[in-house]
Design a protein around this motif. Structure first.
Motif, PDB file in Angstrom:
ATOM      1  N   ARG A   1      46.217  17.807  67.879  1.00 37.51           N
ATOM      2  CA  ARG A   1      44.849  17.284  68.018  1.00 37.51           C
ATOM      3  C   ARG A   1      44.703  15.924  67.342  1.00 37.51           C
ATOM      4  O   ARG A   1      43.991  15.048  67.850  1.00 37.51           O
ATOM      5  CB  ARG A   1      43.846  18.300  67.473  1.00 37.51           C
ATOM      6  CG  ARG A   1      43.784  19.555  68.336  1.00 37.51           C
ATOM      7  CD  ARG A   1      42.829  20.614  67.816  1.00 37.51           C
ATOM      8  NE  ARG A   1      42.864  21.792  68.676  1.00 37.51           N
ATOM      9  CZ  ARG A   1      42.121  22.880  68.517  1.00 37.51           C
ATOM     10  NH1 ARG A   1      41.271  22.931  67.488  1.00 37.51           N
ATOM     11  NH2 ARG A   1      42.216  23.899  69.342  1.00 37.51           N
TER      12      ARG A   1
ATOM     13  N   GLU B   1      40.189  20.011  78.544  1.00 32.96           N
ATOM     14  CA  GLU B   1      41.434  19.606  77.894  1.00 32.96           C
ATOM     15  C   GLU B   1      41.795  20.508  76.710  1.00 32.96           C
ATOM     16  O   GLU B   1      42.839  20.334  76.083  1.00 32.96           O
ATOM     17  CB  GLU B   1      41.330  18.157  77.424  1.00 32.96           C
ATOM     18  CG  GLU B   1      41.444  17.127  78.539  1.00 32.96           C
ATOM     19  CD  GLU B   1      40.232  17.103  79.467  1.00 32.96           C
ATOM     20  OE1 GLU B   1      40.364  16.616  80.611  1.00 32.96           O
ATOM     21  OE2 GLU B   1      39.146  17.546  79.044  1.00 32.96           O
TER      22      GLU B   1
ATOM     23  N   THR C   1      39.267  21.899  63.745  1.00 29.91           N
ATOM     24  CA  THR C   1      40.214  23.010  63.592  1.00 29.91           C
ATOM     25  C   THR C   1      39.520  24.338  63.308  1.00 29.91           C
ATOM     26  O   THR C   1      40.100  25.226  62.678  1.00 29.91           O
ATOM     27  CB  THR C   1      41.215  22.700  62.458  1.00 29.91           C
ATOM     28  OG1 THR C   1      40.499  22.542  61.225  1.00 29.91           O
ATOM     29  CG2 THR C   1      42.001  21.445  62.755  1.00 29.91           C
TER      30      THR C   1
ATOM     31  N   MET D   1      46.120  13.413  69.757  1.00 33.32           N
ATOM     32  CA  MET D   1      45.195  13.067  70.839  1.00 33.32           C
ATOM     33  C   MET D   1      44.175  12.033  70.360  1.00 33.32           C
ATOM     34  O   MET D   1      43.844  11.090  71.091  1.00 33.32           O
ATOM     35  CB  MET D   1      44.493  14.329  71.355  1.00 33.32           C
ATOM     36  CG  MET D   1      45.436  15.302  72.033  1.00 33.32           C
ATOM     37  SD  MET D   1      44.636  16.837  72.573  1.00 33.32           S
ATOM     38  CE  MET D   1      43.743  16.266  74.022  1.00 33.32           C
ATOM     39  N   ALA D   2      43.692  12.197  69.124  1.00 38.23           N
ATOM     40  CA  ALA D   2      42.757  11.213  68.580  1.00 38.23           C
ATOM     41  C   ALA D   2      43.449   9.880  68.344  1.00 38.23           C
ATOM     42  O   ALA D   2      42.852   8.806  68.544  1.00 38.23           O
ATOM     43  CB  ALA D   2      42.157  11.737  67.273  1.00 38.23           C
TER      44      ALA D   2
ATOM     45  N   LEU E   1      39.942  21.110  73.829  1.00 37.00           N
ATOM     46  CA  LEU E   1      39.469  20.734  72.504  1.00 37.00           C
ATOM     47  C   LEU E   1      38.105  21.379  72.239  1.00 37.00           C
ATOM     48  O   LEU E   1      37.211  21.321  73.089  1.00 37.00           O
ATOM     49  CB  LEU E   1      39.366  19.212  72.391  1.00 37.00           C
ATOM     50  CG  LEU E   1      40.702  18.472  72.445  1.00 37.00           C
ATOM     51  CD1 LEU E   1      40.469  16.962  72.421  1.00 37.00           C
ATOM     52  CD2 LEU E   1      41.611  18.893  71.296  1.00 37.00           C
TER      53      LEU E   1
ATOM     54  N   ASP F   1      49.189  22.751  65.891  1.00 44.54           N
ATOM     55  CA  ASP F   1      48.022  22.418  66.699  1.00 44.54           C
ATOM     56  C   ASP F   1      47.153  21.363  66.014  1.00 44.54           C
ATOM     57  O   ASP F   1      46.515  20.556  66.685  1.00 44.54           O
ATOM     58  CB  ASP F   1      47.197  23.674  66.990  1.00 44.54           C
ATOM     59  CG  ASP F   1      47.857  24.559  68.036  1.00 44.54           C
ATOM     60  OD1 ASP F   1      48.472  24.009  68.963  1.00 44.54           O
ATOM     61  OD2 ASP F   1      47.764  25.800  67.916  1.00 44.54           O
TER      62      ASP F   1
ATOM     63  N   TYR G   1      34.268  24.401  74.773  1.00 47.72           N
ATOM     64  CA  TYR G   1      35.411  23.496  74.809  1.00 47.72           C
ATOM     65  C   TYR G   1      35.233  22.507  75.965  1.00 47.72           C
ATOM     66  O   TYR G   1      34.327  22.646  76.794  1.00 47.72           O
ATOM     67  CB  TYR G   1      36.718  24.273  75.052  1.00 47.72           C
ATOM     68  CG  TYR G   1      37.156  25.143  73.896  1.00 47.72           C
ATOM     69  CD1 TYR G   1      38.233  24.776  73.100  1.00 47.72           C
ATOM     70  CD2 TYR G   1      36.506  26.346  73.613  1.00 47.72           C
ATOM     71  CE1 TYR G   1      38.657  25.582  72.042  1.00 47.72           C
ATOM     72  CE2 TYR G   1      36.921  27.149  72.554  1.00 47.72           C
ATOM     73  CZ  TYR G   1      37.995  26.758  71.775  1.00 47.72           C
ATOM     74  OH  TYR G   1      38.396  27.540  70.730  1.00 47.72           O
TER      75      TYR G   1
ATOM     76  N   ALA H   1      40.042  15.546  63.934  1.00 45.10           N
ATOM     77  CA  ALA H   1      40.563  16.737  64.588  1.00 45.10           C
ATOM     78  C   ALA H   1      39.749  17.946  64.140  1.00 45.10           C
ATOM     79  O   ALA H   1      39.623  18.204  62.940  1.00 45.10           O
ATOM     80  CB  ALA H   1      42.033  16.941  64.233  1.00 45.10           C
TER      81      ALA H   1
ATOM     82  N   HIS I   1      39.989  12.331  73.334  1.00 44.09           N
ATOM     83  CA  HIS I   1      40.347  12.344  71.913  1.00 44.09           C
ATOM     84  C   HIS I   1      39.531  13.327  71.090  1.00 44.09           C
ATOM     85  O   HIS I   1      39.784  13.501  69.905  1.00 44.09           O
ATOM     86  CB  HIS I   1      40.135  10.949  71.325  1.00 44.09           C
ATOM     87  CG  HIS I   1      38.696  10.524  71.300  1.00 44.09           C
ATOM     88  ND1 HIS I   1      38.002  10.203  72.448  1.00 44.09           N
ATOM     89  CD2 HIS I   1      37.817  10.390  70.285  1.00 44.09           C
ATOM     90  CE1 HIS I   1      36.764   9.878  72.127  1.00 44.09           C
ATOM     91  NE2 HIS I   1      36.621   9.991  70.836  1.00 44.09           N
ATOM     92  N   SER I   2      38.538  13.959  71.715  1.00 46.89           N
ATOM     93  CA  SER I   2      37.620  14.822  70.976  1.00 46.89           C
ATOM     94  C   SER I   2      37.124  15.929  71.890  1.00 46.89           C
ATOM     95  O   SER I   2      37.095  15.783  73.119  1.00 46.89           O
ATOM     96  CB  SER I   2      36.430  14.001  70.461  1.00 46.89           C
ATOM     97  OG  SER I   2      35.392  14.843  69.964  1.00 46.89           O
ATOM     98  N   GLY I   3      36.720  17.027  71.276  1.00 46.66           N
ATOM     99  CA  GLY I   3      36.012  18.039  72.015  1.00 46.66           C
ATOM    100  C   GLY I   3      34.569  17.617  72.231  1.00 46.66           C
ATOM    101  O   GLY I   3      34.141  16.550  71.768  1.00 46.66           O
TER     102      GLY I   3
END
Length: 245
Positions: free
Chosen positions: A120, A225, A100, A123-124, A227, A116, A222, A98, A137-139
Protein backbone atom coordinates in the motif's frame (compact mmCIF):
# COMPACT_ATOMS: atom_id res chain seq x y z
CA UNK A 1 6.77 10.41 19.71
CA UNK A 2 8.48 10.52 23.10
CA UNK A 3 11.64 12.55 23.87
CA UNK A 4 11.62 14.14 20.39
CA UNK A 5 14.76 16.25 20.97
CA UNK A 6 16.79 13.20 21.98
CA UNK A 7 15.49 11.14 19.10
CA UNK A 8 16.15 13.92 16.60
CA UNK A 9 19.70 14.65 17.77
CA UNK A 10 20.67 10.98 17.92
CA UNK A 11 18.94 9.60 14.83
CA UNK A 12 18.03 12.37 12.38
CA UNK A 13 20.60 15.15 12.68
CA UNK A 14 23.51 12.87 11.66
CA UNK A 15 21.70 12.03 8.40
CA UNK A 16 21.11 15.59 7.22
CA UNK A 17 24.27 15.87 5.11
CA UNK A 18 23.13 12.91 2.99
CA UNK A 19 20.74 13.03 0.06
CA UNK A 20 17.46 11.18 0.47
CA UNK A 21 14.62 10.38 -1.92
CA UNK A 22 11.96 10.54 0.78
CA UNK A 23 10.75 9.28 4.15
CA UNK A 24 8.52 6.44 5.31
CA UNK A 25 7.06 6.99 8.80
CA UNK A 26 5.38 4.29 10.89
CA UNK A 27 4.46 5.70 14.30
CA UNK A 28 1.63 7.22 16.33
CA UNK A 29 0.56 4.64 18.88
CA UNK A 30 2.26 6.41 21.78
CA UNK A 31 0.56 9.70 20.89
CA UNK A 32 -3.03 8.41 20.85
CA UNK A 33 -3.75 9.95 24.25
CA UNK A 34 -2.72 13.34 22.84
CA UNK A 35 -4.19 12.93 19.38
CA UNK A 36 -5.38 16.52 19.08
CA UNK A 37 -1.82 17.72 19.73
CA UNK A 38 -0.63 15.40 16.94
CA UNK A 39 -2.53 17.57 14.45
CA UNK A 40 0.18 20.17 15.08
CA UNK A 41 3.13 18.00 16.12
CA UNK A 42 3.22 15.73 13.08
CA UNK A 43 3.09 18.34 10.28
CA UNK A 44 5.53 20.58 12.17
CA UNK A 45 8.01 17.72 12.27
CA UNK A 46 7.61 17.12 8.53
CA UNK A 47 8.12 20.79 7.74
CA UNK A 48 11.16 20.93 10.00
CA UNK A 49 12.83 17.93 8.38
CA UNK A 50 12.16 19.34 4.92
CA UNK A 51 13.61 22.70 5.90
CA UNK A 52 16.76 20.98 7.18
CA UNK A 53 17.25 19.10 3.93
CA UNK A 54 16.23 22.09 1.87
CA UNK A 55 13.49 20.55 -0.26
CA UNK A 56 9.98 19.09 0.03
CA UNK A 57 10.88 15.44 -0.28
CA UNK A 58 8.05 12.86 -0.39
CA UNK A 59 6.82 11.87 3.05
CA UNK A 60 4.78 8.66 3.28
CA UNK A 61 3.28 7.36 6.50
CA UNK A 62 1.23 4.46 7.82
CA UNK A 63 -2.04 5.20 9.58
CA UNK A 64 -2.63 3.42 12.87
CA UNK A 65 -3.62 -0.19 12.37
CA UNK A 66 -6.59 -1.92 13.97
CA UNK A 67 -5.75 -2.78 17.57
CA UNK A 68 -7.56 -3.52 20.85
CA UNK A 69 -11.23 -4.18 21.44
CA UNK A 70 -14.16 -1.84 20.91
CA UNK A 71 -17.28 -1.13 22.88
CA UNK A 72 -20.58 -2.58 21.71
CA UNK A 73 -22.03 0.83 20.89
CA UNK A 74 -20.43 3.80 19.10
CA UNK A 75 -17.98 5.57 21.38
CA UNK A 76 -15.05 7.97 21.46
CA UNK A 77 -11.52 6.64 21.01
CA UNK A 78 -8.09 8.22 21.14
CA UNK A 79 -6.89 5.90 18.38
CA UNK A 80 -9.66 7.17 16.11
CA UNK A 81 -8.67 10.77 16.80
CA UNK A 82 -5.02 9.97 16.10
CA UNK A 83 -5.99 8.47 12.74
CA UNK A 84 -7.90 11.67 12.04
CA UNK A 85 -4.81 13.74 12.85
CA UNK A 86 -2.78 11.61 10.45
CA UNK A 87 -5.37 12.06 7.70
CA UNK A 88 -5.35 15.82 8.23
CA UNK A 89 -1.59 15.83 7.64
CA UNK A 90 -2.26 14.89 4.01
CA UNK A 91 -2.96 18.60 3.53
CA UNK A 92 0.81 19.02 3.28
CA UNK A 93 2.19 18.69 -0.26
CA UNK A 94 3.97 15.50 -1.35
CA UNK A 95 2.49 13.32 1.38
CA UNK A 96 0.79 9.94 1.18
CA UNK A 97 -0.80 7.56 3.67
CA UNK A 98 -1.27 3.80 3.79
CA UNK A 99 -4.46 2.73 5.60
CA UNK A 100 -4.04 -0.51 7.57
CA UNK A 101 -7.25 -0.84 9.59
CA UNK A 102 -8.08 -4.17 7.95
CA UNK A 103 -4.80 -6.11 7.79
CA UNK A 104 -3.47 -6.13 11.32
CA UNK A 105 -3.93 -8.04 14.56
CA UNK A 106 -6.20 -6.48 17.21
CA UNK A 107 -4.30 -8.47 19.83
CA UNK A 108 -0.80 -7.38 18.80
CA UNK A 109 0.37 -3.76 18.68
CA UNK A 110 3.20 -4.93 16.38
CA UNK A 111 1.28 -6.78 13.64
CA UNK A 112 3.23 -9.29 11.57
CA UNK A 113 1.72 -8.46 8.20
CA UNK A 114 4.16 -5.91 6.87
CA UNK A 115 3.96 -7.10 3.26
CA UNK A 116 0.54 -5.57 2.62
CA UNK A 117 1.65 -2.42 4.44
CA UNK A 118 4.56 -2.19 2.02
CA UNK A 119 2.35 -2.81 -1.00
CA UNK A 120 0.00 0.00 0.00
CA UNK A 121 2.92 2.34 0.62
CA UNK A 122 4.24 1.43 -2.81
CA UNK A 123 0.91 2.37 -4.40
CA UNK A 124 1.07 5.76 -2.68
CA UNK A 125 4.69 6.17 -3.73
CA UNK A 126 3.82 5.87 -7.41
CA UNK A 127 1.82 9.07 -7.19
CA UNK A 128 3.63 11.02 -4.46
CA UNK A 129 7.25 10.22 -5.28
CA UNK A 130 7.13 9.29 -8.96
CA UNK A 131 4.39 11.55 -10.25
CA UNK A 132 2.09 8.97 -11.84
CA UNK A 133 -0.99 11.15 -12.03
CA UNK A 134 -3.43 8.32 -12.72
CA UNK A 135 -2.05 5.95 -10.08
CA UNK A 136 -4.65 4.76 -7.57
CA UNK A 137 -2.84 5.70 -4.39
CA UNK A 138 -5.59 5.72 -1.76
CA UNK A 139 -8.80 4.07 -0.77
CA UNK A 140 -12.07 6.05 -0.83
CA UNK A 141 -11.90 9.30 1.13
CA UNK A 142 -14.80 11.32 2.47
CA UNK A 143 -15.83 14.15 0.17
CA UNK A 144 -19.22 15.46 1.33
CA UNK A 145 -22.56 14.59 2.89
CA UNK A 146 -26.10 15.77 2.29
CA UNK A 147 -29.31 14.89 4.09
CA UNK A 148 -32.35 13.48 2.32
CA UNK A 149 -35.08 13.34 4.93
CA UNK A 150 -33.95 10.87 7.58
CA UNK A 151 -31.16 9.59 5.34
CA UNK A 152 -27.62 10.78 4.66
CA UNK A 153 -25.90 10.60 1.30
CA UNK A 154 -22.12 10.34 1.57
CA UNK A 155 -19.92 11.06 -1.43
CA UNK A 156 -16.32 9.91 -1.80
CA UNK A 157 -13.18 10.85 -3.66
CA UNK A 158 -10.44 8.38 -4.62
CA UNK A 159 -12.90 5.68 -5.61
CA UNK A 160 -10.51 4.42 -8.29
CA UNK A 161 -12.43 2.35 -10.80
CA UNK A 162 -15.41 2.16 -8.48
CA UNK A 163 -16.68 1.95 -4.90
CA UNK A 164 -17.13 -1.54 -3.44
CA UNK A 165 -19.07 -2.78 -0.42
CA UNK A 166 -17.44 -6.03 0.65
CA UNK A 167 -20.56 -7.90 1.68
CA UNK A 168 -22.45 -10.44 -0.39
CA UNK A 169 -25.70 -8.68 0.49
CA UNK A 170 -24.33 -5.18 -0.09
CA UNK A 171 -24.82 -4.03 3.51
CA UNK A 172 -22.43 -1.41 4.82
CA UNK A 173 -20.66 -1.75 8.16
CA UNK A 174 -18.72 0.59 10.40
CA UNK A 175 -20.95 3.68 10.10
CA UNK A 176 -22.68 5.62 12.86
CA UNK A 177 -24.97 8.64 12.61
CA UNK A 178 -26.05 11.28 15.14
CA UNK A 179 -28.57 14.06 15.45
CA UNK A 180 -28.09 17.40 17.15
CA UNK A 181 -27.91 15.60 20.51
CA UNK A 182 -24.47 14.28 19.43
CA UNK A 183 -25.41 10.71 20.37
CA UNK A 184 -24.11 8.30 17.75
CA UNK A 185 -25.90 5.07 16.90
CA UNK A 186 -25.05 2.39 14.39
CA UNK A 187 -26.28 3.14 10.90
CA UNK A 188 -27.67 0.90 8.22
CA UNK A 189 -26.99 1.69 4.61
CA UNK A 190 -26.49 0.67 1.02
CA UNK A 191 -24.55 1.64 -2.07
CA UNK A 192 -25.89 3.98 -4.74
CA UNK A 193 -23.29 4.20 -7.48
CA UNK A 194 -20.19 5.65 -5.86
CA UNK A 195 -22.28 7.09 -3.01
CA UNK A 196 -23.56 5.52 0.18
CA UNK A 197 -27.01 6.07 1.67
CA UNK A 198 -27.07 5.80 5.47
CA UNK A 199 -29.89 5.89 8.01
CA UNK A 200 -31.06 4.80 11.44
CA UNK A 201 -34.58 4.48 12.76
CA UNK A 202 -33.31 6.10 15.99
CA UNK A 203 -32.19 9.33 14.29
CA UNK A 204 -34.90 11.27 12.49
CA UNK A 205 -32.74 14.25 11.55
CA UNK A 206 -29.12 13.12 11.12
CA UNK A 207 -26.43 15.81 11.13
CA UNK A 208 -23.18 13.87 11.54
CA UNK A 209 -21.56 10.65 10.34
CA UNK A 210 -18.62 8.58 11.53
CA UNK A 211 -16.89 5.72 9.74
CA UNK A 212 -14.30 3.40 11.23
CA UNK A 213 -14.32 5.50 14.39
CA UNK A 214 -12.91 2.93 16.81
CA UNK A 215 -9.82 1.05 17.90
CA UNK A 216 -10.52 -1.94 15.69
CA UNK A 217 -12.70 -0.78 12.77
CA UNK A 218 -14.87 -3.34 11.00
CA UNK A 219 -15.84 -1.23 7.98
CA UNK A 220 -16.24 -2.88 4.59
CA UNK A 221 -15.90 0.00 2.12
CA UNK A 222 -13.17 -0.27 -0.53
CA UNK A 223 -12.41 0.73 -4.07
CA UNK A 224 -12.11 -1.92 -6.76
CA UNK A 225 -8.34 -1.72 -6.49
CA UNK A 226 -8.65 -3.23 -3.00
CA UNK A 227 -7.76 -0.21 -0.87
CA UNK A 228 -9.92 0.41 2.23
CA UNK A 229 -11.83 3.62 2.81
CA UNK A 230 -10.11 6.09 5.11
CA UNK A 231 -11.83 6.43 8.52
CA UNK A 232 -13.52 9.79 8.96
CA UNK A 233 -16.05 11.85 10.82
CA UNK A 234 -18.07 14.84 9.70
CA UNK A 235 -18.34 17.97 11.79
CA UNK A 236 -15.89 19.33 14.34
CA UNK A 237 -17.35 18.39 17.71
CA UNK A 238 -14.53 18.38 20.30
CA UNK A 239 -12.94 14.98 20.85
CA UNK A 240 -11.73 13.37 24.05
CA UNK A 241 -8.06 14.38 23.59
CA UNK A 242 -8.54 18.13 23.09
CA UNK A 243 -7.31 18.99 26.59
CA UNK A 244 -4.33 16.61 26.50
CA UNK A 245 -1.59 18.83 25.17
Amino acid sequence: MNAPATLYNAMIAPLIPYAIKGVIWYQGESNAGRACQYRTLFPVMIRDWRSRWGYDFPFLFVQLANYMKDKDQPADYGWAELREAQTMTLALPNTGMAVTIDISDPGDIHPRNKQDVGLRLAMATRKVAYGEKDAVHSGPTYASMTTEGNKVRVKFANTGSGLVVRDKYGYVRGFAVAGTDKKFVWAKGYQDGNDLILYSDQVKNPVAVRYGWSNNPDGNIYNKEGLPAVPFRTGDWPGITVANR
